[in-house]
Design a protein around this motif. Structure first.
Motif, PDB file in Angstrom:
ATOM      1  N   GLU A 189       8.171   2.867   5.788  1.00 36.39           N
ATOM      2  CA  GLU A 189       7.130   3.268   4.864  1.00 36.39           C
ATOM      3  C   GLU A 189       5.756   2.747   5.303  1.00 36.39           C
ATOM      4  N   GLU A 190       4.732   3.218   4.611  1.00 40.07           N
ATOM      5  CA  GLU A 190       3.396   2.675   4.772  1.00 40.07           C
ATOM      6  C   GLU A 190       3.081   1.861   3.527  1.00 40.07           C
ATOM      7  N   PRO A 191       3.279   0.560   3.589  1.00 43.09           N
ATOM      8  CA  PRO A 191       3.136  -0.255   2.371  1.00 43.09           C
ATOM      9  C   PRO A 191       1.712  -0.260   1.846  1.00 43.09           C
ATOM     10  N   ILE A 192       1.604  -0.316   0.528  1.00 47.88           N
ATOM     11  CA  ILE A 192       0.309  -0.511  -0.118  1.00 47.88           C
ATOM     12  C   ILE A 192      -0.075  -1.978   0.041  1.00 47.88           C
ATOM     13  N   VAL A 193      -1.284  -2.226   0.486  1.00 50.46           N
ATOM     14  CA  VAL A 193      -1.767  -3.596   0.679  1.00 50.46           C
ATOM     15  C   VAL A 193      -2.788  -3.886  -0.415  1.00 50.46           C
ATOM     16  N   ILE A 194      -2.437  -4.756  -1.342  1.00 49.51           N
ATOM     17  CA  ILE A 194      -3.319  -5.073  -2.465  1.00 49.51           C
ATOM     18  C   ILE A 194      -4.296  -6.167  -2.050  1.00 49.51           C
ATOM     19  N   VAL A 195      -5.572  -5.933  -2.338  1.00 50.19           N
ATOM     20  CA  VAL A 195      -6.600  -6.907  -1.959  1.00 50.19           C
ATOM     21  C   VAL A 195      -7.417  -7.417  -3.137  1.00 50.19           C
ATOM     22  N   ARG A 196      -7.407  -6.680  -4.260  1.00 50.66           N
ATOM     23  CA  ARG A 196      -8.207  -7.103  -5.414  1.00 50.66           C
ATOM     24  C   ARG A 196      -7.503  -6.700  -6.703  1.00 50.66           C
ATOM     25  N   GLY A 197      -7.963  -7.314  -7.798  1.00 50.30           N
ATOM     26  CA  GLY A 197      -7.475  -6.938  -9.112  1.00 50.30           C
ATOM     27  C   GLY A 197      -8.596  -6.974 -10.126  1.00 50.30           C
ATOM     28  N   GLU A 198      -8.549  -6.052 -11.080  1.00 52.56           N
ATOM     29  CA  GLU A 198      -9.539  -6.000 -12.166  1.00 52.56           C
ATOM     30  C   GLU A 198      -8.816  -5.612 -13.448  1.00 52.56           C
ATOM     31  N   GLY A 199      -8.735  -6.518 -14.390  1.00 51.92           N
ATOM     32  CA  GLY A 199      -8.071  -6.212 -15.646  1.00 51.92           C
ATOM     33  C   GLY A 199      -6.632  -5.800 -15.410  1.00 51.92           C
ATOM     34  N   SER A 200      -6.255  -4.631 -15.882  1.00 51.72           N
ATOM     35  CA  SER A 200      -4.876  -4.147 -15.722  1.00 51.72           C
ATOM     36  C   SER A 200      -4.667  -3.400 -14.410  1.00 51.72           C
ATOM     37  N   TRP A 201      -5.657  -3.441 -13.526  1.00 54.75           N
ATOM     38  CA  TRP A 201      -5.619  -2.630 -12.313  1.00 54.75           C
ATOM     39  C   TRP A 201      -5.471  -3.475 -11.052  1.00 54.75           C
ATOM     40  N   LEU A 202      -4.682  -2.940 -10.101  1.00 62.71           N
ATOM     41  CA  LEU A 202      -4.598  -3.470  -8.742  1.00 62.71           C
ATOM     42  C   LEU A 202      -5.329  -2.509  -7.816  1.00 62.71           C
ATOM     43  N   ILE A 203      -6.024  -3.044  -6.818  1.00 59.04           N
ATOM     44  CA  ILE A 203      -6.843  -2.231  -5.916  1.00 59.04           C
ATOM     45  C   ILE A 203      -6.407  -2.510  -4.487  1.00 59.04           C
ATOM     46  N   ASP A 204      -6.105  -1.444  -3.734  1.00 64.61           N
ATOM     47  CA  ASP A 204      -5.580  -1.653  -2.384  1.00 64.61           C
ATOM     48  C   ASP A 204      -6.688  -1.671  -1.341  1.00 64.61           C
ATOM     49  N   SER A 205      -6.289  -1.844  -0.094  1.00 65.86           N
ATOM     50  CA  SER A 205      -7.229  -2.012   1.010  1.00 65.86           C
ATOM     51  C   SER A 205      -8.037  -0.759   1.305  1.00 65.86           C
ATOM     52  N   GLU A 206      -7.636   0.372   0.735  1.00 68.07           N
ATOM     53  CA  GLU A 206      -8.389   1.618   0.888  1.00 68.07           C
ATOM     54  C   GLU A 206      -9.217   1.933  -0.352  1.00 68.07           C
ATOM     55  N   GLY A 207      -9.209   1.030  -1.337  1.00 63.82           N
ATOM     56  CA  GLY A 207      -9.980   1.230  -2.554  1.00 63.82           C
ATOM     57  C   GLY A 207      -9.265   1.999  -3.642  1.00 63.82           C
ATOM     58  N   ARG A 208      -7.998   2.367  -3.424  1.00 64.33           N
ATOM     59  CA  ARG A 208      -7.240   3.081  -4.453  1.00 64.33           C
ATOM     60  C   ARG A 208      -6.819   2.119  -5.557  1.00 64.33           C
ATOM     61  N   ARG A 209      -6.801   2.636  -6.788  1.00 66.36           N
ATOM     62  CA  ARG A 209      -6.518   1.805  -7.959  1.00 66.36           C
ATOM     63  C   ARG A 209      -5.162   2.183  -8.562  1.00 66.36           C
ATOM     64  N   TYR A 210      -4.419   1.174  -8.991  1.00 65.21           N
ATOM     65  CA  TYR A 210      -3.103   1.381  -9.594  1.00 65.21           C
ATOM     66  C   TYR A 210      -2.989   0.537 -10.856  1.00 65.21           C
ATOM     67  N   LEU A 211      -2.587   1.171 -11.950  1.00 67.58           N
ATOM     68  CA  LEU A 211      -2.272   0.402 -13.146  1.00 67.58           C
ATOM     69  C   LEU A 211      -1.069  -0.485 -12.862  1.00 67.58           C
TER      70      LEU A 211
END
Length: 455
Positions: free
Chosen positions: A32-54
């Motif tokens: 797979e191509e793992p999601i790499v999380i680099v930041r968090g804001e509130g209920s959101w995780l943000i990956d190395s490409e700037g995509r946001r995930y609840l």
């Protein structure tokens, strides 16, 4: 990304080359191509490409107030400038003292002796050892066994695996484990009695539990239970009154009741601790996960004066509890935990949580109309959505189809991160999730279930 010279592709490559992930088949992971999380804001995780995930699982059931909450960040920064760590072996520590005193004000009555460790497994390992040694000091060394429950999960150290009851996690290690006495757990349609209702199921299981206590009670140090809901077993919810019945049986047969509140503690069920729903006070209680709001490893095994005093004596008597951890009572974690408890009060979190619990129930009820959604189980702001191949017979999807995994992978396309327990999709967001975010979470999961199951 903090270092613009490192690409996402490099991070993914290094992850596959060097990191061994927990509860993960690495052969599949490497494809797979793992999601790499680099930041968090509130209920959101943000990956190395700037995509946001609840964050639909509260970062492994730990997050309470959201990611990077300003007040928690400031508490951590202030403490790290004063002291990063000091041992509790031979020294006292300011933050651990303050936190213990604060916890004594919210734990069930009489539970005001706090033994620190660093995660849920160690908190439960401490509880098991503490219960056995207590019986030794009370002149009952023959009480070496524990009553546990089917489908239980209490951690991954060997002691906690011994008191667990999920074969897929635990069977491999059976030759290394001590023997326990396993009781049936009350989950109505899947229990061993074919009960017609949760209430009947609870009574049947209590009757079976009492029979076990009559037979084995004199050989048992204690009973271990996840109050109200078994988390890793599939979010399996106990019927009302069951926990209270277990407490009464432990009293009747002289067993210490050990409550594993690692996942249920700190507001997850709608009360600060799950035991409060039935006014149950265990003899020993393990807490972790939400205690430090998802920031740092911290755990506590809590007990009463009766247990604590059994370990007091002259040095030569060897009544000392010979157990400890390097980072016991870590000041950084304790400082964050103190601020988290302050935020519980300031934000009126337990009260405001009730509307989100009700809304989650409404959204879950809507899912019952889907032809491949079987049982849905909810306790507070935690739920499990069971996926079935045949709804009329509740036949599950074959394990090898990875249906739960595929639903959670699909959810990422809708901006939701979730992680299943087999064929059960878990809903376990940060307690501070907004109602709008909860709607987005449930929309994403519903669409993903429909897409994967072909409804």
């Amino acid at each position: 990304m903090s270092d613009t010279n490192i690409t996402t592709e490099q991070l993914q490559e290094w992850d596959k080359r060097y990191v061994w992930h927990p509860f993960t088949q690495m052969q599949d992971w490497e494809r797979e191509e793992p999601i790499v999380i680099v930041r968090g804001e509130g209920s959101w995780l943000i990956d190395s490409e700037g995509r946001r995930y609840l964050d639909g699982v509260a970062s492994m059931w730990t997050n309470v107030h959201g990611h990077c909450r300003k007040e928690l960040n400031e508490a951590l920064k202030a403490q790290v400038d004063r002291l990063e760590h000091s041992t509790l072996l031979g020294l006292a520590s300011e933050q651990s003292i303050l936190l213990a005193r604060r916890l004594a004000g919210i734990t069930p009555p009489g539970l005001d002796r706090f033994f620190y460790s660093d995660n849920g497994s160690t908190a439960m390992e401490v509880a098991v050892k503490m219960a056995f040694q207590y019986q030794v000091h009370r002149g009952r060394p023959e009480r070496t066994r524990f009553i546990t429950f089917k489908n239980a999960y209490h951690g991954d150290t060997l002691g906690t695996v011994s008191v667990g009851g999920i074969d897929i996690y635990h069977a491999t290690f059976r030759p290394l484990l001590f023997e326990t006495i396993q009781a049936p757990a009350p989950y109505c349609y899947r229990c061993e009695h074919g009960c017609a209702s949760p209430a009947v199921c609870g009574m049947q299981c209590l009757s079976a539990l009492e029979a076990l206590m009559e037979e084995h009670g004199p050989a048992c140090a204690g009973l271990v239970i996840e109050p109200l809901v078994q988390g890793a077993g599939g979010m399996l919810v106990q019927p009302p009154g069951f926990l209270r019945g277990v407490r009464e049986l432990c009293d009747r047969y002289g067993l210490l009741m050990i409550a594993d509140e690692v996942a249920t503690g700190f507001g997850r069920t709608g009360r600060m601790f799950a035991c409060e729903h039935e006014n149950v006070v265990p003899d020993i209680m393990a807490i972790s996960k939400g205690i430090a709001a998802g920031y740092l490893p911290l755990a506590v095994t809590v007990t009463n004066d009766q247990v604590y005093n059994a370990f007091r004596g002259d040095y030569a008597e060897l009544k000392t509890f010979f157990h400890g951890h390097t980072f016991t009572g870590n000041p950084l974690a304790c400082a964050v935990a103190l601020k988290s408890l302050e935020l519980f009060e300031r934000d009126n979190l337990l009260e405001t949580l009730q509307t989100r619990i009700i809304r989650l129930a409404e959204r879950l009820a809507r899912l019952t109309q889907l032809p491949h959604v079987g049982d849905i189980r909810q306790c507070g702001l935690a739920a499990g959505i069971e996926l079935v191949e045949d709804k009329s017979t509740r036949r599950p999807y074959p394990w090898e189809l990875k249906t739960g995994i595929r639903v959670c992978l699909e959810a990422r396309r809708h901006g939701v991160f979730s992680r299943p327990l087999g064929n059960t999709v878990v809903v376990f967001p940060p307690l501070a999730i907004t109602e709008d975010e909860l709607e987005l979470l449930m929309d994403g999961l519903e669409r993903s279930i429909v897409a994967v199951t072909g409804e």
